[in-house]
Design a protein around this motif. Sequence first.
Motif: not given
Length: 728
Positions: A701-723
């Motif tokens: 499970d993850a939060v989706l983010v649209l990164k600066e280069d306009l590609t999609i990444g995953f954010e894990f709020p409990w880990m404070n990390k974007v992949k």
Amino acid sequence: MKTVILAEKPSQAKAYAEAFQQRKKRDGYYEINDPLFTGEVTITYGFGHLVDMVPPGAYEQRWARWSLENLPIFPETFQYEVPTDKKAQFAIVKKELQSADTIIVATDGDREGEAIAWSIIRQAKAFSKEKKYLRLWINSLEKEAIYDGFKNLRPGEYYFPKYKEAKARQNADWLIGMNGSPLYSLLLQNKGIDGSFSLGRVQTPTLYMIFKLQEEIKHFKKEPYFEGEGEIRHQNGQFIGKMEPKRSFKTSEALTAELQNLGAHIGVQEGQINQVIKKEKQLRSPRLFSLSSLQSKMNQMMKASAKATLEAVQGLYESKFLSYPRTDSPYITDNEHHYLVQRLDKYKGFLGAETIETPELFPKKRYVDASKVQEHHAIIPTKTIPTKERFSKLSRLQQAVYLQVLQTTIAMFARNYIYEETTVLTAVNELKLKSIGKVPIQQGWQAILNTGKKKKKDLQKLPVIQEGELVEVELKSLEKETQPPKPYNEGTLITAMKTAGKTLDDNEAQEILKEVEGIGTEATRANIIENLKQRHYIEVKKNELFVTSKGVTLCKAVASEPLLTSAEMTARWEGYLRKIGENQGTPEVFLENIKKFILHLLESVPQQIQQVDLSKEVTGTRQIKALEKKNDQLGRCPKCQNGIVMLYPKVATCLNPECDFKLWPIVAKKKLTKTNLRELLSKRKTSKVIKGFTGKKGNFDAVLVLKEDLTIGFEFPWMNKVKTEEEP
């Protein structure tokens, strides 16, 4: 003997029922028992309009299909029907009305309210000479106001011409829409423009107003100009002076030459204080609110749309906190003034303004003038004041609306705002520099009403100066640019619609518009703007209104028909509609003129469209067609900032042909919802954790983010990390 009260909607009927001693809720109506009435009494209600005009195909089968050969569409008599989802309630209303000896029309007290009531009565076949018709006319849904209204009912037939006026308007709008819309849509399609285009009596000139301003801004060329300004230094302080009389120059050289002419030059030199003039000035508190002025104010304060403000004030009316909202009058009568004075201390207590002085309790003509209250008075607080707990449960916009209305009303009783204005004229030989300073003397009503930020020019405080004193003056050449007009927002558009007559050359049309308050009415302007949005003719960006490519296409197409683009058409139509409402005109004459106008369109528009250059609009066909499918629009493109991102079965792409932005709706084997995709575009991330993605190591499970280069990444709020998408 049976009396039936016909309300506009369930909430209104409920408020009426609660004003009487005894009531019993039945399916679709209330039974009432009260000393005010004799015999059986019931209150029934519609859901707004229970009756609609039938579509063209109901008259003739061939009219169901859009075809130029099938125009004009002129039914011999207009027919009406009850929509399927309202038939059950209509059956109840019909039974009640037919069994009544007396019918009390208790819908909203305006032209539309008459249209709703009498269309229901006529469709229910409850219109006969044997029945008695009365009219309830109130400005508040408080129990006391309702009961007083029922004690002072007016003759129903007095308002029947308003129904004829409303019906004529409805029929005319139907004729324009059912003929004008297919006419322009089909002719534009023949030129390669995809999509359907609707026309409206008020909608189209309103759109054209926005378009004209947008074109003016688009073609505006900034031009430099120069102004002279002096920094004046005195032993008690320094201040700014402007050339008097005020002048601007196309070049810096022209300004310098003029200064030399007057015996001055750029830079530091000696000057003398020629005049110090002090005047005491006063400002009266703002006028009370009509709906339009309140909509403009709330857009200015909170960027609220006209519709949102109308819904907020309507909710406050139904909660019994504010008076009737759909009013065009900024005046009240002595009756309202009397109860406001009686409750003034309580209103001030609600605001926590007990210490602010409000000594002017007499009725001032600026606010209290019964001769200028035609149907409904200004929007003011009712006798019912919300408790702090009840107020806290109102929406943020409702709270702001109530406070603004309450403060503006209380300000009427305060003293004027008084300030001292000092004008200083400084001379450098023949050159005059003018400086103005203001110092408050008496806060008056401004202690109650927050008037917002003051302009810079109002903030200059001049030092103590005497005439004849010598000062040091540093003259500067200021380079500036002419500025284009600002685009409309919903507040300024409402005002422009209300004052549209000021732009007309025709004196008669100006007078008509002055009387009917411009184009549209207080009750319809918000809906007109919403219709323009929903039909994708305009869009809102940062609280400013812009015409879309579809709207531009229609404006170019109708540009050769002034009666479709200017307020003049509305002026003429509203003028005769008003005559119908005053029993001085007939719907038959009015509709005959509308038909002549439509025949003129059928004859002239094909040639007009042929001559219009729509080559740019043809290339935008894809975007126009997409605007028709609003559910598949995801939002503005984050890459080019101009195009609309459209969702297709396998990919979402930007409709701007020069942009290559794409967004795939399936991520890590999970199909995203339209809400997910819209949030990625508007907020750059989804608001919630999305469950069920599949990666190399299994499900996650993850939060989706649209990164600066306009590609999609995953954010894990409990880990404070974007992949990145590939990592999990």
